[in-house]
Each structure stands twice: as structure tokens, then as C-alpha cells.
Design a protein around this motif. Structure first.
Motif, PDB file in Angstrom:
ATOM      1  N   ALA A  75       0.997  -1.141  -0.210  1.00 57.20           N
ATOM      2  CA  ALA A  75      -0.380   0.035   0.272  1.00 57.20           C
ATOM      3  C   ALA A  75       0.799   0.990  -0.014  1.00 57.20           C
ATOM      4  CB  ALA A  75      -1.003   0.074   1.306  1.00 57.20           C
ATOM      5  N   GLU A  76       0.253   2.880   0.139  1.00 55.65           N
ATOM      6  CA  GLU A  76       1.140   3.869   0.316  1.00 55.65           C
ATOM      7  C   GLU A  76      -0.293   4.164   0.876  1.00 55.65           C
ATOM      8  OE1 GLU A  76      -0.142   6.668  -2.922  1.00 55.65           O
ATOM      9  OE2 GLU A  76      -1.515   5.906  -3.354  1.00 55.65           O
ATOM     10  N   ILE A  77       1.017   5.601   2.023  1.00 48.52           N
ATOM     11  CA  ILE A  77       0.469   6.486   3.232  1.00 48.52           C
ATOM     12  C   ILE A  77      -0.058   7.112   2.235  1.00 48.52           C
ATOM     13  CG2 ILE A  77       0.857   6.814   5.518  1.00 48.52           C
ATOM     14  CD1 ILE A  77       0.809   4.308   5.509  1.00 48.52           C
TER      15      ILE A  77
ATOM     16  N   ARG B  83       5.896  10.877  23.795  1.00 49.64           N
ATOM     17  CA  ARG B  83       4.531   9.340  23.542  1.00 49.64           C
ATOM     18  C   ARG B  83       4.054  10.271  21.870  1.00 49.64           C
ATOM     19  NH1 ARG B  83       6.624  11.231  28.475  1.00 49.64           N
ATOM     20  NH2 ARG B  83       5.775   9.970  29.596  1.00 49.64           N
ATOM     21  N   VAL B  84       4.260   9.116  21.574  1.00 48.07           N
ATOM     22  CA  VAL B  84       4.143   8.939  20.051  1.00 48.07           C
ATOM     23  C   VAL B  84       2.197   8.636  19.908  1.00 48.07           C
ATOM     24  CG1 VAL B  84       3.695   7.596  17.926  1.00 48.07           C
ATOM     25  CG2 VAL B  84       5.513   6.843  19.175  1.00 48.07           C
ATOM     26  N   ASP B  85       1.717   9.556  19.041  1.00 45.12           N
ATOM     27  CA  ASP B  85       0.418   9.500  18.709  1.00 45.12           C
ATOM     28  C   ASP B  85      -0.464  10.409  16.891  1.00 45.12           C
ATOM     29  OD1 ASP B  85      -2.421  10.014  18.564  1.00 45.12           O
ATOM     30  OD2 ASP B  85      -2.292  12.140  19.469  1.00 45.12           O
ATOM     31  N   VAL B  86       0.110   8.535  16.531  1.00 40.31           N
ATOM     32  CA  VAL B  86      -0.146   8.915  14.733  1.00 40.31           C
ATOM     33  C   VAL B  86      -1.365   8.217  13.905  1.00 40.31           C
ATOM     34  CG1 VAL B  86       1.036   7.929  13.051  1.00 40.31           C
ATOM     35  CG2 VAL B  86       2.514   8.325  14.600  1.00 40.31           C
ATOM     36  N   ARG B  87      -1.713   9.291  13.041  1.00 38.54           N
ATOM     37  CA  ARG B  87      -3.162   9.091  12.281  1.00 38.54           C
ATOM     38  C   ARG B  87      -2.713   9.287  10.896  1.00 38.54           C
ATOM     39  NH1 ARG B  87      -4.820  12.548  16.157  1.00 38.54           N
ATOM     40  NH2 ARG B  87      -5.544  11.495  18.013  1.00 38.54           N
ATOM     41  N   ALA B  88      -3.315   7.914   9.992  1.00 39.19           N
ATOM     42  CA  ALA B  88      -2.426   8.324   8.056  1.00 39.19           C
ATOM     43  C   ALA B  88      -3.635   7.361   7.684  1.00 39.19           C
ATOM     44  CB  ALA B  88      -1.346   7.522   8.478  1.00 39.19           C
ATOM     45  N   THR B  89      -3.590   8.092   6.905  1.00 40.09           N
ATOM     46  CA  THR B  89      -4.423   7.314   5.860  1.00 40.09           C
ATOM     47  C   THR B  89      -3.994   5.772   4.830  1.00 40.09           C
ATOM     48  OG1 THR B  89      -6.114   8.641   6.008  1.00 40.09           O
ATOM     49  CG2 THR B  89      -6.226   7.525   3.815  1.00 40.09           C
ATOM     50  N   ILE B  90      -4.219   4.913   4.688  1.00 42.61           N
ATOM     51  CA  ILE B  90      -3.202   3.712   4.383  1.00 42.61           C
ATOM     52  C   ILE B  90      -4.508   3.641   2.352  1.00 42.61           C
ATOM     53  CG2 ILE B  90      -2.631   1.409   3.476  1.00 42.61           C
ATOM     54  CD1 ILE B  90      -2.119   1.978   6.968  1.00 42.61           C
ATOM     55  N   ARG B  91      -3.821   3.700   1.493  1.00 42.46           N
ATOM     56  CA  ARG B  91      -4.364   3.145   0.077  1.00 42.46           C
ATOM     57  C   ARG B  91      -3.840   1.749  -0.062  1.00 42.46           C
ATOM     58  NH1 ARG B  91      -5.829   7.384  -4.199  1.00 42.46           N
ATOM     59  NH2 ARG B  91      -3.711   7.092  -4.417  1.00 42.46           N
ATOM     60  N   THR B  92      -4.135   0.795  -0.124  1.00 43.98           N
ATOM     61  CA  THR B  92      -3.724  -1.024  -0.738  1.00 43.98           C
ATOM     62  C   THR B  92      -3.795  -0.306  -2.057  1.00 43.98           C
ATOM     63  OG1 THR B  92      -6.005  -1.779  -1.171  1.00 43.98           O
ATOM     64  CG2 THR B  92      -4.921  -1.890   1.330  1.00 43.98           C
ATOM     65  N   HIS B  93      -2.889  -1.269  -2.808  1.00 42.63           N
ATOM     66  CA  HIS B  93      -2.597  -1.305  -4.126  1.00 42.63           C
ATOM     67  C   HIS B  93      -3.793  -2.119  -4.819  1.00 42.63           C
ATOM     68  CE1 HIS B  93      -3.227  -5.621  -3.125  1.00 42.63           C
ATOM     69  NE2 HIS B  93      -2.910  -5.975  -3.876  1.00 42.63           N
ATOM     70  N   ASP B  94      -4.886  -2.410  -4.417  1.00 39.37           N
ATOM     71  CA  ASP B  94      -5.745  -2.623  -5.093  1.00 39.37           C
ATOM     72  C   ASP B  94      -7.221  -1.879  -4.657  1.00 39.37           C
ATOM     73  OD1 ASP B  94      -6.644  -3.934  -1.966  1.00 39.37           O
ATOM     74  OD2 ASP B  94      -7.347  -5.193  -3.030  1.00 39.37           O
ATOM     75  N   ASP B  95      -6.789  -0.746  -4.383  1.00 42.28           N
ATOM     76  CA  ASP B  95      -8.320   0.991  -3.810  1.00 42.28           C
ATOM     77  C   ASP B  95      -8.727   0.460  -2.849  1.00 42.28           C
ATOM     78  OD1 ASP B  95      -7.232   2.570  -5.524  1.00 42.28           O
ATOM     79  OD2 ASP B  95      -8.058   1.708  -7.404  1.00 42.28           O
ATOM     80  N   ALA B  96      -7.767  -0.444  -1.406  1.00 39.60           N
ATOM     81  CA  ALA B  96      -9.235  -0.446  -0.606  1.00 39.60           C
ATOM     82  C   ALA B  96      -8.483   0.721   0.524  1.00 39.60           C
ATOM     83  CB  ALA B  96      -8.303  -1.462   0.370  1.00 39.60           C
ATOM     84  N   PHE B  97      -8.969   1.678   1.061  1.00 37.59           N
ATOM     85  CA  PHE B  97      -9.095   2.511   2.108  1.00 37.59           C
ATOM     86  C   PHE B  97      -8.772   1.808   3.510  1.00 37.59           C
ATOM     87  CE2 PHE B  97      -9.897   4.961  -1.486  1.00 37.59           C
ATOM     88  CZ  PHE B  97      -9.040   5.976  -1.293  1.00 37.59           C
ATOM     89  N   VAL B  98      -7.834   1.941   4.121  1.00 38.06           N
ATOM     90  CA  VAL B  98      -7.375   1.870   5.619  1.00 38.06           C
ATOM     91  C   VAL B  98      -7.329   2.524   7.021  1.00 38.06           C
ATOM     92  CG1 VAL B  98      -6.164   0.114   7.489  1.00 38.06           C
ATOM     93  CG2 VAL B  98      -7.294  -0.244   4.776  1.00 38.06           C
TER      94      VAL B  98
END
Length: 170
Positions: free
Chosen positions: A65-67, A84-99
Motif C-alpha cells: 500500500a501507500e501512506i 509519546r507517539v500519537d500517529v494517524r494516517a490513511t493507507i490506500r492499498t495496492h487494490d484501492d482499499a482505504f484503511v
């Protein structure tokens, strides 16, 4: 006459729990994220360091996927020098699903670590403690399994870049 101690009817179930020297894990993927330079903000809780993601790549046996740009880490460095880590991001998989990706964790660097990062040095894994606990959310059935795992990440820090190796705890 003295009262006799009551015998407990409680069964010790702790003997049923595994005693592990190592956690069994499965490698899910590696993640490489490019970051904007941090935006330090002094607060009464410590220094907030906001890192905005420029984008990134996920590659591994369970996910490709990509970030997407725009997520980031809202790191809080306390007076104890612990981040203290606080991460949020959107992932788009190689087949266009969003996570949706979220992660919490702890970063502890050597006393000279921030200066070394600012100078462009990569902090070796064995000199830092950078561990995260990623969580994933998606309604896409192809990737719903991600929402059902406990994951841990081992991280390597460098200037304006972070690398993760993500594992599923079995």
C-alpha cells in the motif's frame, strides 16, 4: 476458640496462561514514511512535535500500500525526555482499499539523539527504544482482518523519515 482460616474455593487459573520468553509474531509489512520537518510547540505538558506525513510506502508479505500525504505524528516529549507517539494516517492499498491507521507508543533516544537527528543522522535501532502499537480500521472485507489483530511496531528514526517493521502478535 480461634476461627480457622477459610480455604479458598478459587481455582488458580494462572497456571493455564502461557509463560513466554518471546512473543510469537508474524511479520505483516514494513512501512517507510517521509515527513515534513517537525513543528515544535512548547506546552505545559512538554514539547509537542507535529510531524506531517508527505507520503510513504508499505510493502510486506501481508500488505502492499501507500501512506497518503496529510496524516502525521503529534509527538509529545515530556520533561522525562520520553516521546509519546500519537500517529494517524490513511493507507490506500495496492487494490484501492482505504484503511485508517492509528498508532501509539514510546520513543526514547540517547541524550544526544535529537541533535544527531537534526544533523541528518539515522539513529541505530540498538541505541533507541521506539516501539508502537498500530491499530487499523476499514469496512473493506478484503482487509477486515487488519481490524482484528494486535500489532506491534519496531521503528528506526531519521531526520524527516521513519521506518517501521510491523508484526501481528499471534
Amino acid at each position: 476458640m480461634q476461627a480457622r482460616p477459610q480455604r479458598s474455593n478459587t481455582i488458580d487459573r494462572s497456571e493455564q496462561l502461557p509463560l513466554l520468553g518471546e512473543l510469537p509474531v508474524e511479520h505483516l509489512f514494513d512501512m517507510h514514511v517521509d515527513l515534513e520537518p517537525p513543528q515544535p510547540i512548547a506546552t505545559h505538558l512538554g514539547t509537542r512535535m507535529t510531524f506531517i506525513a508527505r507520503g510513504g510506502v508499505i510493502d510486506g508479505p501481508r500488505l502492499r500500500a501507500e501512506i497518503l500525504p496529510g496524516g502525521g505524528d503529534w509527538l509529545l516529549v515530556g520533561s522525562d525526555r520520553v516521546g509519546r507517539v500519537d500517529v494517524r494516517a490513511t493507507i490506500r492499498t495496492h487494490d484501492d482499499a482505504f484503511v485508517h491507521y492509528e498508532s501509539r507508543g514510546i520513543i526514547k533516544v540517547p541524550a544526544d539523539g535529537l541533535q544527531r537527528l537534526a544533523a541528518g543522522e539515522v539513529l541505530p535501532f540498538d541505541e533507541t527504544y521506539a516501539r508502537t502499537t498500530p491499530r487499523f480500521e476499514t469496512a473493506d472485507e478484503r482487509y477486515s482482518w487488519l481490524s482484528e489483530v494486535v500489532a506491534v511496531g519496531y521503528n528506526i528514526l531519521s531526520r524527516n523519515h521513519i521506518d517501521y517493521r510491523i508484526y501481528k502478535v499471534l
